[in-house]
Design a protein around this motif. Structure first.
Motif, short mmCIF file in Angstrom:
data_model
loop_
_atom_site.label_atom_id
_atom_site.label_comp_id
_atom_site.label_asym_id
_atom_site.label_seq_id
_atom_site.Cartn_x
_atom_site.Cartn_y
_atom_site.Cartn_z
N GLY A 180 36.51 44.36 44.00
CA GLY A 180 37.06 43.17 43.41
C GLY A 180 38.18 42.78 42.01
O GLY A 180 38.41 41.97 41.65
N HIS A 181 38.95 43.57 41.65
CA HIS A 181 39.60 43.86 40.37
C HIS A 181 41.25 44.37 40.27
O HIS A 181 41.41 44.23 41.55
CB HIS A 181 38.86 44.99 39.72
CG HIS A 181 37.22 45.55 39.10
ND1 HIS A 181 36.72 43.98 38.76
CD2 HIS A 181 36.72 45.59 39.58
CE1 HIS A 181 35.73 44.14 38.56
NE2 HIS A 181 35.29 45.91 39.33
N MET A 220 35.94 39.01 31.12
CA MET A 220 36.48 41.14 31.76
C MET A 220 38.16 40.71 30.90
O MET A 220 39.09 41.31 31.92
CB MET A 220 36.30 41.00 33.22
CG MET A 220 36.60 42.02 33.39
SD MET A 220 36.08 42.75 35.17
CE MET A 220 36.70 44.95 35.20
N ASN A 261 41.37 39.09 38.24
CA ASN A 261 40.57 38.39 39.41
C ASN A 261 40.02 36.71 38.61
O ASN A 261 39.28 37.90 37.12
CB ASN A 261 38.78 39.16 39.81
CG ASN A 261 38.49 38.55 40.35
OD1 ASN A 261 38.10 37.35 40.27
ND2 ASN A 261 37.35 39.02 41.32
N HIS A 306 36.66 37.05 37.11
CA HIS A 306 35.78 38.64 35.89
C HIS A 306 36.72 38.07 34.98
O HIS A 306 36.26 37.85 33.64
CB HIS A 306 36.76 39.39 37.12
CG HIS A 306 35.77 39.97 37.74
ND1 HIS A 306 35.99 41.05 38.45
CD2 HIS A 306 35.35 39.32 38.58
CE1 HIS A 306 35.87 40.86 39.45
NE2 HIS A 306 34.54 39.91 39.92
N CYS A 345 41.63 41.98 33.75
CA CYS A 345 41.38 41.88 35.25
C CYS A 345 41.73 40.14 35.90
O CYS A 345 41.39 39.17 35.71
CB CYS A 345 40.40 42.46 35.56
SG CYS A 345 39.75 41.43 37.26
CU CU Z 1 37.37 42.60 37.36
#
Ligand code: CU
Length: 246
Positions: free
Chosen positions: A102-103, A234, A225, A228, A223
């Protein structure tokens, strides 16, 4: 005649060969000052995310099932770059390897003064989630409200770098941090990037994304997401050093 040829050769060598080798290791600035050139461009590798091979911590972290998944209160512990900051020479390449699922990656240039703690306040105000061991103390943990809200993210100079629009449709592009202006690259927009079956290390087999940095500066790696980045911070930095006149 032979002596004359030899001396001609020496002059030729001094003009043609030496500047390419020894003398060329210097650079001249606008004022005529000479400076040593920086080391040759070096490459770097960055791991993005973590492939969980066991529980991410004691309860309330999930002990079975989808460890590290979107319902694991400790999944934030897997949402980081390693290392969070690297320095390379101008012209060097960074290889980002994906771990876990999921990145998405995107790169932006930011001011030299941009710090992790300052930038993180635009995402989820409070402490760096990477420093929070107890998931109950992570202020945005698993927060759909924060992840779906609009965020305007400034760098250390006060310039807008990223605008994460409100996620109203949960479809592309709303469902990612999709901010095109000033973005240098992105990968993993409609389909996420995913890791392999072996955790980070010499035999790891996650997807690779590479980027060659042709200009000096400080670069923000995020990232895309929303959970994230906006909840769990992230992101990381690549510093590119060298002379811009090379
Ligand atoms: Cu991610």
């Amino acid at each position: 005649m032979k002596a004359r040829f030899t001396s001609l050769f020496v002059v030729w060598a001094a003009i043609v060969v030496l500047p390419v080798s020894g003398w060329a290791r210097q650079d001249t600035d606008r004022d005529g000052h000479r400076h040593p050139k920086p080391p040759a461009a070096a490459d770097a590798a960055v791991d993005c995310g973590v492939l969980p091979v066991g529980q991410l911590g004691p309860p309330p972290c999930l002990q079975t099932g989808a460890i590290g998944g979107p319902a694991d209160p400790c999944s934030y512990l897997a949402h980081h770059l390693t290392p969070e900051e690297v320095t390379i020479g101008k012209g060097g390449q960074v290889t980002f390897q994906i771990h876990g699922g999921g990145h998405g990656l995107a790169i932006y240039e930011v001011s030299q003064k941009t710090t992790r703690d300052d930038l993180g306040q635009f995402l989820c105000a409070g402490p760096d989630p990477a420093t929070v061991a107890n998931p109950d103390l992570h202020p945005c943990n698993l927060s759909a409200t924060n992840a779906n809200a609009k965020h305007v993210i400034l760098d250390g100079r006060g310039d807008v770098v990223i605008v994460a629009q409100t996620n109203t449709t949960n479809a592309h592009p709303d469902n990612r941090v999709w901010s095109e202006q000033d973005r240098l690259m992105s990968a993993g927009g409609q389909q996420f990037l995913n890791g392999g079956t072996i955790p980070a290390g010499p035999t790891s087999n996650g997807q690779l994304v590479t980027y060659r940095f042709l200009k000096t500066g400080r670069y923000l790696i995020i990232c895309m997401n929303r959970v994230h980045f906006l909840n769990d911070w992230m992101f990381g930095f690549v510093d590119v050093v060298g002379h811009d006149r090379d």
